[in-house]
Each structure stands twice: as structure tokens, then as C-alpha cells.
Design an enzyme around this catalytic site. Structure first.
Site, PDB file in Angstrom:
ATOM      1  N   HIS A  31       0.839  -1.207   0.000  1.00 18.25           N
ATOM      2  CA  HIS A  31       0.000   0.000   0.000  1.00 18.25           C
ATOM      3  C   HIS A  31       0.876   1.260   0.000  1.00 18.25           C
ATOM      4  O   HIS A  31       0.623   2.205  -0.740  1.00 18.25           O
ATOM      5  CB  HIS A  31      -0.878   0.066   1.263  1.00 18.25           C
ATOM      6  CG  HIS A  31      -1.923  -0.993   1.389  1.00 18.25           C
ATOM      7  ND1 HIS A  31      -2.082  -1.739   2.532  1.00 18.25           N
ATOM      8  CD2 HIS A  31      -2.884  -1.422   0.537  1.00 18.25           C
ATOM      9  CE1 HIS A  31      -3.111  -2.568   2.381  1.00 18.25           C
ATOM     10  NE2 HIS A  31      -3.599  -2.418   1.177  1.00 18.25           N
ATOM     11  N   LYS A  80     -16.946  -6.263   8.738  1.00 21.00           N
ATOM     12  CA  LYS A  80     -15.868  -7.142   8.258  1.00 21.00           C
ATOM     13  C   LYS A  80     -14.999  -7.611   9.424  1.00 21.00           C
ATOM     14  O   LYS A  80     -14.034  -8.341   9.223  1.00 21.00           O
ATOM     15  CB  LYS A  80     -14.999  -6.381   7.256  1.00 21.00           C
ATOM     16  CG  LYS A  80     -15.323  -6.692   5.801  1.00 21.00           C
ATOM     17  CD  LYS A  80     -14.155  -6.280   4.938  1.00 21.00           C
ATOM     18  CE  LYS A  80     -14.251  -6.697   3.506  1.00 21.00           C
ATOM     19  NZ  LYS A  80     -13.139  -6.121   2.729  1.00 21.00           N
ATOM     20  N   ARG A 129      -2.294  -6.256  -8.131  1.00 18.25           N
ATOM     21  CA  ARG A 129      -1.218  -7.183  -7.794  1.00 18.25           C
ATOM     22  C   ARG A 129      -1.073  -8.281  -8.823  1.00 18.25           C
ATOM     23  O   ARG A 129       0.008  -8.578  -9.279  1.00 18.25           O
ATOM     24  CB  ARG A 129      -1.488  -7.841  -6.432  1.00 18.25           C
ATOM     25  CG  ARG A 129      -1.171  -6.947  -5.286  1.00 18.25           C
ATOM     26  CD  ARG A 129      -1.801  -7.431  -4.029  1.00 18.25           C
ATOM     27  NE  ARG A 129      -3.251  -7.254  -4.094  1.00 18.25           N
ATOM     28  CZ  ARG A 129      -4.047  -7.315  -3.062  1.00 18.25           C
ATOM     29  NH1 ARG A 129      -3.562  -7.600  -1.882  1.00 18.25           N
ATOM     30  NH2 ARG A 129      -5.339  -7.111  -3.178  1.00 18.25           N
ATOM     31  N   SER A 184      -3.109  -7.575   3.196  1.00 20.17           N
ATOM     32  CA  SER A 184      -3.282  -7.380   4.639  1.00 20.17           C
ATOM     33  C   SER A 184      -3.712  -8.682   5.298  1.00 20.17           C
ATOM     34  O   SER A 184      -3.231  -9.027   6.380  1.00 20.17           O
ATOM     35  CB  SER A 184      -4.345  -6.312   4.904  1.00 20.17           C
ATOM     36  OG  SER A 184      -3.946  -5.092   4.359  1.00 20.17           O
TER      37      SER A 184
HETATM   38  P1  ADP Z   1      -6.091  -5.913   0.827  1.00 19.22           P
HETATM   39  O1  ADP Z   1      -6.776  -6.489   2.026  1.00 19.22           O
HETATM   40  O2  ADP Z   1      -6.290  -6.793  -0.392  1.00 19.22           O
HETATM   41  O3  ADP Z   1      -4.677  -5.549   1.065  1.00 19.22           O
HETATM   42  P2  ADP Z   1      -7.201  -3.163   0.687  1.00 19.22           P
HETATM   43  O4  ADP Z   1      -8.659  -2.882   0.559  1.00 19.22           O
HETATM   44  O5  ADP Z   1      -6.563  -2.714   1.928  1.00 19.22           O
HETATM   45  O6  ADP Z   1      -6.996  -4.705   0.430  1.00 19.22           O
HETATM   46  O7  ADP Z   1      -6.429  -2.570  -0.571  1.00 19.22           O
HETATM   47  C1  ADP Z   1      -6.572  -1.244  -0.979  1.00 19.22           C
HETATM   48  C2  ADP Z   1      -5.994  -1.070  -2.359  1.00 19.22           C
HETATM   49  O8  ADP Z   1      -4.609  -1.400  -2.350  1.00 19.22           O
HETATM   50  C3  ADP Z   1      -6.605  -1.943  -3.446  1.00 19.22           C
HETATM   51  O9  ADP Z   1      -6.642  -1.181  -4.638  1.00 19.22           O
HETATM   52  C4  ADP Z   1      -5.634  -3.088  -3.554  1.00 19.22           C
HETATM   53  O10 ADP Z   1      -5.672  -3.671  -4.842  1.00 19.22           O
HETATM   54  C5  ADP Z   1      -4.326  -2.366  -3.320  1.00 19.22           C
HETATM   55  N1  ADP Z   1      -3.262  -3.225  -2.799  1.00 19.22           N
HETATM   56  C6  ADP Z   1      -3.317  -4.043  -1.732  1.00 19.22           C
HETATM   57  N2  ADP Z   1      -2.127  -4.681  -1.539  1.00 19.22           N
HETATM   58  C7  ADP Z   1      -1.296  -4.245  -2.528  1.00 19.22           C
HETATM   59  C8  ADP Z   1       0.044  -4.539  -2.907  1.00 19.22           C
HETATM   60  N3  ADP Z   1       0.767  -5.437  -2.234  1.00 19.22           N
HETATM   61  N4  ADP Z   1       0.567  -3.906  -3.983  1.00 19.22           N
HETATM   62  C9  ADP Z   1      -0.205  -3.039  -4.668  1.00 19.22           C
HETATM   63  N5  ADP Z   1      -1.471  -2.727  -4.388  1.00 19.22           N
HETATM   64  C10 ADP Z   1      -2.026  -3.318  -3.338  1.00 19.22           C
END
Ligand code: ADP
Length: 157
Positions: free
Chosen positions: A17, A41, A90, A128
Site C-alpha cells: 500500500h 468485516k 497485484r 493485509s
Molecule cells: P487488501 O486487504 O487486499 O490488502 P485493501 O482494501 O486494503 O486490500 O487494498 C486497498 C488497495 O490497495 C486496493 O486497490 C488493492 O488492490 C491495493 N493493494 C493491496 N495490496 C497491494 C500490494 N501489495 N501492492 C499493490 N497494491 C495493493
């Protein structure tokens, strides 16, 4: 002036992120990191905690703001007068859902554009939920999340 919203659960924020946040902040004049309020959630960190952690690990980036929202993302984006939604991609597995979401959001408001930013390869397997699972089972998550996140996760266990 071009502004973007980067929405997500960030439960907790990972280095994947953070990489998207840093790169977006270089492309846009202003980026709002918008943490979605999703109490059903059953998140590890509540909304206030997630916002506080993100603020702490991004304090060196000047053109970002950390905020939260509930309800429809597109309504939040309009309310804030922003132009673009940023999503991180990803793997192919992210594509189908994100494609559907982007088209739905365009149907709801054709003036708001969704832009996808490719993950840094070193974070392509990182989520996450996986980080929480590995940490719960005693695995090392150093270099996958900021140190402060490891500390806060350990306190939760
Ligand atoms: P997650 O639980 O899958 O990490 P989030 O809702 O927190 O999901 O993710 C927020 C945004 O960040 C989404 O657009 C997700 O695709 C993106 N994201 C999550 N992890 C990564 C990563 N490792 N690299 C790039 N983008 C990411």
C-alpha cells in the site's frame, strides 16, 4: 490541478500500500488515502486506529491527506471534489473484481476516472489478510509492513 483518492481497508497498511501511496503522490498534486469504514468485516484495527497508523507512516509525504468514509465510494469522491480513483493491481486475480468495480463506478459517474497502478514486484503477493495470518501463526513479517505495524499487531495478539 489533478487530485486522486486511494481507497481501501488498510487493515493494516502494508509496504505494498505504502508503495502505491508514494508513487501516486508523485503523479498527482494531492492524494487522499481514504480508509473505508467496514465494521461488519470484523477488522483487526478499528477505523481510528487504521487512520492513525497511516498518518504515522506517511508523515514525510506532504501532499497527502488521510481520511475515512462509509457508503458509496463514488459519492465520497464527488463530495471531496476529486477527479480520479487509484487502485493497486497485484495479479490477474485482482483484475476481474477491479474491472467490474471500475465499470460500475463509471456507470455511476462518468466523469470520475479509475486508474490502476501496478504493484512493485516485491509486493505482488502481499495482502493485509495474509500478513495477519502469517503474524498470528508466528511467522516473520518484517519488510512486509512498517515496524510500527508489527508492534501494534503484536499488542493485539
Ligand atoms: P487488501 O486487504 O487486499 O490488502 P485493501 O482494501 O486494503 O486490500 O487494498 C486497498 C488497495 O490497495 C486496493 O486497490 C488493492 O488492490 C491495493 N493493494 C493491496 N495490496 C497491494 C500490494 N501489495 N501492492 C499493490 N497494491 C495493493
Amino acid at each position: 490541478m489533478k487530485n486522486a483518492v486511494y481507497p481501501g481497508s488498510f487493515d493494516p497498511i502494508t509496504n505494498g500500500h505504502l508503495d502505491i501511496i508514494r508513487r501516486s503522490a508523485q503523479v498527482f498534486d494531492k492524494v487522499i488515502v481514504a480508509v473505508v469504514d467496514n465494521p461488519n468485516k470484523n477488522p483487526m484495527f478499528n477505523l481510528e486506529e487504521r487512520v492513525a497508523i497511516i498518518k504515522q507512516v506517511t508523515k514525510d509525504i506532504s501532499n497527502i491527506e488521510i481520511d475515512s468514509f462509509s457508503g458509496l465510494l463514488i459519492n465520497y469522491v464527488k463530495e471531496k471534489n476529486m477527479d480520479v480513483i487509484i487502485k493497486g493491481l497485484r495479479a490477474v486475480s485482482d483484475f476481474e473484481y477491479e474491472f467490474q468495480m471500475a465499470l460500475m463506478n463509471r456507470k455511476l459517474d462518468k466523469d470520475i476516472e479509475t486508474l490502476f497502478m501496478m504493484t512493485n514486484s516485491q509486493y505482488s503477493y502481499l495482502s493485509s489478510s495474509l500478513v495477519k495470518e502469517v503474524h498470528r501463526l508466528g511467522g516473520c513479517i518484517k519488510e512486509l509492513v512498517p515496524d510500527i505495524v508489527i508492534e501494534k499487531m503484536t499488542n493485539k495478539l
